[in-house]
Design an enzyme around this catalytic site. Structure first.
Site, PDB file in Angstrom:
ATOM      1  N   ASN A   9     -45.301  13.841 -43.429  1.00 51.33           N
ATOM      2  CA  ASN A   9     -46.039  13.019 -42.467  1.00 51.33           C
ATOM      3  C   ASN A   9     -47.345  12.565 -43.130  1.00 51.33           C
ATOM      4  O   ASN A   9     -48.305  13.320 -43.208  1.00 51.33           O
ATOM      5  CB  ASN A   9     -46.328  13.868 -41.211  1.00 51.33           C
ATOM      6  N   LYS A  11     -49.401  10.472 -42.060  1.00 48.61           N
ATOM      7  CA  LYS A  11     -50.423  10.093 -41.062  1.00 48.61           C
ATOM      8  C   LYS A  11     -51.030   8.737 -41.458  1.00 48.61           C
ATOM      9  O   LYS A  11     -50.321   7.902 -41.999  1.00 48.61           O
ATOM     10  CB  LYS A  11     -51.473  11.200 -40.923  1.00 48.61           C
ATOM     11  N   HIS A  97     -46.479  14.140 -31.565  1.00 49.29           N
ATOM     12  CA  HIS A  97     -47.377  14.857 -32.479  1.00 49.29           C
ATOM     13  C   HIS A  97     -48.666  15.208 -31.727  1.00 49.29           C
ATOM     14  O   HIS A  97     -49.133  14.437 -30.889  1.00 49.29           O
ATOM     15  CB  HIS A  97     -47.684  13.988 -33.707  1.00 49.29           C
ATOM     16  N   GLU A  99     -51.639  15.027 -32.515  1.00 50.85           N
ATOM     17  CA  GLU A  99     -52.703  14.004 -32.616  1.00 50.85           C
ATOM     18  C   GLU A  99     -52.452  12.865 -31.634  1.00 50.85           C
ATOM     19  O   GLU A  99     -53.395  12.277 -31.097  1.00 50.85           O
ATOM     20  CB  GLU A  99     -52.803  13.494 -34.070  1.00 50.85           C
ATOM     21  N   GLU A 169     -45.494  23.030 -34.187  1.00 53.03           N
ATOM     22  CA  GLU A 169     -46.744  22.840 -34.928  1.00 53.03           C
ATOM     23  C   GLU A 169     -47.911  23.388 -34.101  1.00 53.03           C
ATOM     24  O   GLU A 169     -48.454  22.673 -33.247  1.00 53.03           O
ATOM     25  CB  GLU A 169     -46.986  21.358 -35.194  1.00 53.03           C
ATOM     26  N   GLY A 175     -53.889  20.880 -40.280  1.00 50.49           N
ATOM     27  CA  GLY A 175     -55.004  20.374 -41.079  1.00 50.49           C
ATOM     28  C   GLY A 175     -56.166  21.345 -41.203  1.00 50.49           C
ATOM     29  O   GLY A 175     -57.248  20.964 -41.649  1.00 50.49           O
ATOM     30  N   SER A 215     -50.450  23.256 -41.866  1.00 44.84           N
ATOM     31  CA  SER A 215     -50.944  23.825 -43.129  1.00 44.84           C
ATOM     32  C   SER A 215     -49.836  24.505 -43.941  1.00 44.84           C
ATOM     33  O   SER A 215     -50.085  25.510 -44.609  1.00 44.84           O
ATOM     34  CB  SER A 215     -52.123  24.772 -42.892  1.00 44.84           C
TER      35      SER A 215
HETATM   36  P1  PGA Z   1     -50.859  19.614 -42.022  1.00 42.51           P
HETATM   37  O1  PGA Z   1     -50.245  18.629 -40.914  1.00 42.51           O
HETATM   38  O2  PGA Z   1     -49.722  20.010 -42.923  1.00 42.51           O
HETATM   39  O3  PGA Z   1     -51.904  18.784 -42.738  1.00 42.51           O
HETATM   40  O4  PGA Z   1     -51.439  20.774 -41.302  1.00 42.51           O
HETATM   41  C1  PGA Z   1     -48.967  18.829 -40.375  1.00 42.51           C
HETATM   42  C2  PGA Z   1     -48.707  17.795 -39.294  1.00 42.51           C
HETATM   43  O5  PGA Z   1     -49.663  17.418 -38.606  1.00 42.51           O
HETATM   44  O6  PGA Z   1     -47.569  17.329 -39.121  1.00 42.51           O
END
Ligand code: PGA
Length: 252
Positions: A9, A11, A97, A99, A169, A175, A215
């Site tokens: 992803n 983003k 997601h 976000e 997640e 993140g 992460s």
């Molecule tokens: P990250 O994001 O690996 O940077 O924690 C995962 C995601 O948001 O799908």
């Protein structure tokens, strides 16, 4: 047997030339590793999808989108539909997601509609669920995630449900550099599979891929992927470098 999936992803990162460079490097390294037992999915920003798909499709790498609108077409300025995504060769779409839930106020009811339209247009949804730190500290993460699933997925028929992938997640891990331990991930993935089993039966539950995200990196992927109910990963930050992403793919 359910598929193993590792999805990148990106983003809102990478301009077109950086995206081409990253995708080309991933493809080159995958060819070298001859890793074919894992479905690799690149999920760039919408605007790069056609270009990245041209690079990826020859190599059996899938392309996914980060979101879609809940309608197929119409007066929705600035939006992209599942129908359009399918028409440029997209296979997967991330729905829900954290976000999108947090910054764009997407709720369970809207996500249920997005899941349906994605399936209608032959896209495989990667449905994201996961609890905040507060909910984890209150020791209610399983009940919370179960509610997210039942609210956005349980209107589906068994046949539709069998085409969905799920990504657990935990919001506190996205993140942040804090990863769920393999034990925490396994407990949640097992609970999700049990919930699907209760509603849709053993066969459907056994065949649904449940990915971990938050992460996930080259250091922790092996232990996470070794858990019996973890079928791959949705990778954010560590997917922005070909070397770390491929090392995660090779962690199976
Ligand atoms: P990250 O994001 O690996 O940077 O924690 C995962 C995601 O948001 O799908």
């Amino acid at each position: 047997m359910r598929p193993k999936i590792v999805a990148a992803n990106w983003k809102m990162n990478k301009d077109l030339s950086e995206g081409i460079q990253l995708a080309s490097e991933v493809i080159r390294r995958i060819q070298k590793a001859k890793k074919r037992s894992v479905q690799v999915v690149l999920i760039p920003p919408f605007i790069h999808l056609t270009t990245i798909n041209r690079l990826a499709e020859r190599e059996n790498i899938y392309v996914g989108a980060q979101n879609c609108h809940e309608q197929a077409l119409g007066a929705f300025t600035g939006e992209i539909s599942a129908l359009m995504l399918r028409s440029v060769g997209v296979t997967f779409v991330i729905i829900g997601h954290s976000e999108r839930r947090q910054y764009f106020k997407e709720d369970d009811t809207l996500l249920a509609k997005k899941i349906s339209i994605a399936l209608k247009h032959d896209l495989q949804p990667i449905f994201c669920c996961g609890e905040s730190l507060q909910i984890r500290e209150e020791e209610k993460p399983i009940a919370f995630v179960k509610k997210q699933l039942s609210a956005s997925l349980f209107h589906l028929s068994q046949q539709e449900m069998s085409k969905v992938a799920i990504a657990y997640e935990p919001v506190w891990a996205i993140g942040t550099g804090k990863t769920a331990t393999p034990e925490q991930a396994q407990i949640m993935h097992e609970a999700i599979r049990m919930q699907i089993r209760e509603k849709y039966g053993k066969e459907t539950a056994d065949n649904i891929p449940i990915l971990y995200g938050g992460s996930c990196n080259e250091q922790n992927a092996k232990k996470l992927f070794a858990c019996p109910d973890v079928d791959g990963g949705l990778i954010g930050g560590a997917s922005l470098q070909a070397a770390s992403f491929i090392s995660i793919v090779n962690s199976f």
